[in-house]
Design an enzyme around this catalytic site. Sequence first.
Site, PDB file in Angstrom:
ATOM      1  N   GLY A 147       0.817  -1.216   0.000  1.00  0.00           N
ATOM      2  CA  GLY A 147       0.000   0.000   0.000  1.00  0.00           C
ATOM      3  C   GLY A 147       0.846   1.259   0.000  1.00  0.00           C
ATOM      4  O   GLY A 147       0.322   2.369  -0.085  1.00  0.00           O
ATOM      5  N   SER A 228       3.727  -6.276  11.181  1.00  0.00           N
ATOM      6  CA  SER A 228       2.813  -5.228  11.635  1.00  0.00           C
ATOM      7  C   SER A 228       2.012  -5.646  12.881  1.00  0.00           C
ATOM      8  O   SER A 228       1.896  -6.827  13.204  1.00  0.00           O
ATOM      9  CB  SER A 228       1.870  -4.945  10.467  1.00  0.00           C
ATOM     10  N   TYR A 484       4.617   3.944  22.603  1.00  0.00           N
ATOM     11  CA  TYR A 484       4.523   4.638  21.312  1.00  0.00           C
ATOM     12  C   TYR A 484       4.632   6.136  21.574  1.00  0.00           C
ATOM     13  O   TYR A 484       3.758   6.731  22.207  1.00  0.00           O
ATOM     14  CB  TYR A 484       3.166   4.280  20.711  1.00  0.00           C
TER      15      TYR A 484
HETATM   16  C1  LIG Z   1       0.167   7.080   9.397  1.00  0.00           C
HETATM   17  C2  LIG Z   1       0.726   5.697   9.568  1.00  0.00           C
HETATM   18  C3  LIG Z   1       0.211   4.857  10.551  1.00  0.00           C
HETATM   19  C4  LIG Z   1       0.744   3.583  10.720  1.00  0.00           C
HETATM   20  N1  LIG Z   1       0.209   2.768  11.675  1.00  0.00           N
HETATM   21  C5  LIG Z   1       0.687   1.519  11.816  1.00  0.00           C
HETATM   22  C6  LIG Z   1       0.140   0.635  12.792  1.00  0.00           C
HETATM   23  O1  LIG Z   1      -0.773   0.988  13.544  1.00  0.00           O
HETATM   24  N2  LIG Z   1       0.656  -0.616  12.878  1.00  0.00           N
HETATM   25  C7  LIG Z   1       1.647  -1.034  12.049  1.00  0.00           C
HETATM   26  O2  LIG Z   1       2.055  -2.177  12.151  1.00  0.00           O
HETATM   27  N3  LIG Z   1       2.204  -0.216  11.139  1.00  0.00           N
HETATM   28  C8  LIG Z   1       1.735   1.034  10.989  1.00  0.00           C
HETATM   29  N4  LIG Z   1       2.292   1.857  10.042  1.00  0.00           N
HETATM   30  C9  LIG Z   1       3.394   1.383   9.195  1.00  0.00           C
HETATM   31  C10 LIG Z   1       2.928   0.689   7.893  1.00  0.00           C
HETATM   32  O3  LIG Z   1       1.566   0.949   7.660  1.00  0.00           O
HETATM   33  C11 LIG Z   1       3.176  -0.796   8.011  1.00  0.00           C
HETATM   34  O4  LIG Z   1       4.562  -1.020   7.975  1.00  0.00           O
HETATM   35  C12 LIG Z   1       2.467  -1.656   6.954  1.00  0.00           C
HETATM   36  O5  LIG Z   1       2.563  -2.989   7.373  1.00  0.00           O
HETATM   37  C13 LIG Z   1       3.010  -1.514   5.565  1.00  0.00           C
HETATM   38  O6  LIG Z   1       2.105  -2.148   4.682  1.00  0.00           O
HETATM   39  P1  LIG Z   1       2.010  -1.721   3.152  1.00  0.00           P
HETATM   40  O7  LIG Z   1       1.062  -2.641   2.476  1.00  0.00           O
HETATM   41  O8  LIG Z   1       1.709  -0.279   3.037  1.00  0.00           O
HETATM   42  O9  LIG Z   1       3.482  -2.030   2.663  1.00  0.00           O
HETATM   43  P2  LIG Z   1       4.489  -1.101   1.846  1.00  0.00           P
HETATM   44  O10 LIG Z   1       4.691   0.171   2.562  1.00  0.00           O
HETATM   45  O11 LIG Z   1       4.071  -1.027   0.438  1.00  0.00           O
HETATM   46  O12 LIG Z   1       5.824  -1.964   1.946  1.00  0.00           O
HETATM   47  C14 LIG Z   1       6.503  -2.107   3.158  1.00  0.00           C
HETATM   48  C15 LIG Z   1       7.654  -3.106   2.981  1.00  0.00           C
HETATM   49  O13 LIG Z   1       7.115  -4.389   2.732  1.00  0.00           O
HETATM   50  C16 LIG Z   1       7.545  -4.869   1.459  1.00  0.00           C
HETATM   51  N5  LIG Z   1       6.393  -5.560   0.870  1.00  0.00           N
HETATM   52  C17 LIG Z   1       5.147  -5.073   0.674  1.00  0.00           C
HETATM   53  N6  LIG Z   1       4.369  -6.016   0.140  1.00  0.00           N
HETATM   54  C18 LIG Z   1       5.143  -7.124  -0.014  1.00  0.00           C
HETATM   55  C19 LIG Z   1       4.925  -8.416  -0.543  1.00  0.00           C
HETATM   56  N7  LIG Z   1       3.735  -8.810  -1.010  1.00  0.00           N
HETATM   57  N8  LIG Z   1       5.975  -9.276  -0.552  1.00  0.00           N
HETATM   58  C20 LIG Z   1       7.179  -8.935  -0.074  1.00  0.00           C
HETATM   59  N9  LIG Z   1       7.431  -7.722   0.425  1.00  0.00           N
HETATM   60  C21 LIG Z   1       6.432  -6.829   0.452  1.00  0.00           C
HETATM   61  C22 LIG Z   1       7.993  -3.655   0.698  1.00  0.00           C
HETATM   62  O14 LIG Z   1       8.941  -3.964  -0.277  1.00  0.00           O
HETATM   63  C23 LIG Z   1       8.558  -2.807   1.810  1.00  0.00           C
HETATM   64  O15 LIG Z   1       9.848  -3.248   2.110  1.00  0.00           O
HETATM   65  C24 LIG Z   1       1.791   3.149   9.868  1.00  0.00           C
HETATM   66  C25 LIG Z   1       2.290   3.997   8.876  1.00  0.00           C
HETATM   67  C26 LIG Z   1       1.768   5.257   8.727  1.00  0.00           C
HETATM   68  C27 LIG Z   1       2.323   6.148   7.663  1.00  0.00           C
END
Ligand SMILES: Cc1cc2nc3c(=O)[nH]c(=O)nc-3n(C[C@H](O)[C@H](O)[C@H](O)COP(=O)(O)OP(=O)(O)OC[C@H]3O[C@@H](n4cnc5c(N)ncnc54)[C@H](O)[C@@H]3O)c2cc1C
Length: 564
Positions: A147, A228, A484
């Site tokens: 995402g 996460s 946090y």
């Molecule tokens: C405002 C905000 C609030 C947040 N709150 C939380 C929270 O409450 N809890 C939490 O855990 N995190 C939180 N996060 C952090 C973030 O949302 C997490 O790290 C989330 O798990 C990332 O998911 P994504 O799908 O956006 O991955 P991306 O950001 O697209 O990717 C993250 C990493 O995972 C890898 N990746 C993604 N998909 C795959 C796949 N299918 N196979 C292999 N590698 C992959 C990417 O290469 C990258 O290294 C927050 C971030 C923000 C900006």
Amino acid sequence: MSATTPIRDQDTRAPAPAMKWWGWGEQDVEFTHEDKPGLAPFIREELGIDITRAGGALPAFGDLSIPEPQLPDALRAALETVADVSTDAHDRVVHGRGKSLRDLVRQRHGELGRLPDAVVRPADEAGVEAVLRAVLDADAVLIPFGGGTSISGSLEPPSGEQRTVISLDLSRLAKVLDVDPVARLARVQAGVLGPDLERQLAERGWTLGHFPDSFTHSTLGGWIATRSSGMQSDRYGDIAELTRAVRVATPSGMLATRPVPATSTGPSVREMVLGSEGRLGVITEATVHVRRLPAERVILGYLFPTWEASLAAMRDIAASEAGPSVTRVSDSYETAFSFATRKHQTVLDRVKSRALRTYLSRRKGFDVGAMCLSFIGYEGTKSHVAAQRKLTGAIVSRHGGVCIGASPGELYDQKKFDTPYIRDFLLDRGTLADVSETAAPWSALQPLYDAVRGAAREAFAALRVQGYVMCHLSHSYHAGACLYFTFAFEPRAGGDPLDQYALVKSAIQQAFVDNGATLSHHHAVGTEHAPWLEADISERGVALLSGMFQTVDPGRNLNPGKIV
Ligand SMILES: Cc1cc2nc3c(=O)[nH]c(=O)nc-3n(C[C@H](O)[C@H](O)[C@H](O)COP(=O)(O)OP(=O)(O)OC[C@H]3O[C@@H](n4cnc5c(N)ncnc54)[C@H](O)[C@@H]3O)c2cc1C
């Protein structure tokens, strides 16, 4: 899987609308202070800034300097036979980074970094494998993209990368493939976004129960790749516990683990994939725990007289049989901030609030400035929820706490996914706000809290800025919990804002590892937290990880430079 319930094959989804290239979330949604009368005076007092002034202008997308993509014809042709291929400038910019503060500040200054040369969207697992093969054959770089909500620099290509960089967007792999109602396991494609996943599961009466604050814009694969944690982890578990099996396209073929409840097969390969940030391959599918949607769900608000009393209460709740789904408590600084973000109150609300304050200070002996706001959630059958509430209520009372009913909890529950928009609102007005989170044993939490606050205050003093730092405890475990921290300040004019930010962020991170805590509880390592990895897992631990990445990906084609 046995006794499965097949789920109707859905049409392949169009990619979800991209988030803002310069900030969080949807294009037409933004935070406003105007319906929160207490916020501007609070921020003026605590940070010395006037948020009622208009925000600064952002660069127009058309004014950005975007280098031409370097996509060799042979690689383009190979990719186009197996996936949708985009070299659109907006697509490349959105896929170039995540949403960390450093990402947003640089984007807003038009510093876009090393952009991917193409964004590639395969339709299924075979497509992912074919894209990976094409990328390896061309000795290009592949960065999986879920995402795009990474907050640790996990998505950005290395600045000097000379090879072609491909962002592999998983948004077309968005189906719940089947649910095994007997085992309570679901097979799910990795690119599904939180709301879409919960919708597909809810149609069958199930939930994953994983609700990070980034839920609306993050994916199952991203959650797994970053280890996460969601707000209801106390009941459902973090994604590491929810994920029973994975399928991963690696450079040497498909890696698949079995969805068994437990296994004795040597060091856990499933665990190696958890948190791997795209360095071992592309997660295409996972088998995850699902549970029946609860009959009842309630989040109650509580107030505690002090932070020390709150920590003791959370520890006792974790040790008890109460088993709530959410345990969260803010320190007095975050409590003051929460009260300042309250919307306009009715006359009746104001009367009730005054009466509560009088009751707390006169009858319960609270120092209102030190009190801590807590939310505790309960889920299950009516009788189970009633029993949980009773057990928890007794522990809260023992530590001097008071229940303030369901309405603050309901408000928190409804508004939690809006909170990320505040950071952009402050950035528009030149103020930096960010978070750092960690986990430590119960016995270490109070000294850790004091050390982090001290480190942040020293950093603010060194910069000669007025800063604010606040904290909450969430995600309780047998042995400890997550703390946090959120911090904010207006950087000094004339200095580089990101250098000033790095000083505060580093002071906090260093305080974590110096006080027995981990570099991150759920935001992963990426590049931003990598400097503290050795202190956290030891030199030998880092060597073990480096060896694993080197063996699986000798050409450093998979998301190089992340974690180690
Ligand atoms: C405002 C905000 C609030 C947040 N709150 C939380 C929270 O409450 N809890 C939490 O855990 N995190 C939180 N996060 C952090 C973030 O949302 C997490 O790290 C989330 O798990 C990332 O998911 P994504 O799908 O956006 O991955 P991306 O950001 O697209 O990717 C993250 C990493 O995972 C890898 N990746 C993604 N998909 C795959 C796949 N299918 N196979 C292999 N590698 C992959 C990417 O290469 C990258 O290294 C927050 C971030 C923000 C900006």
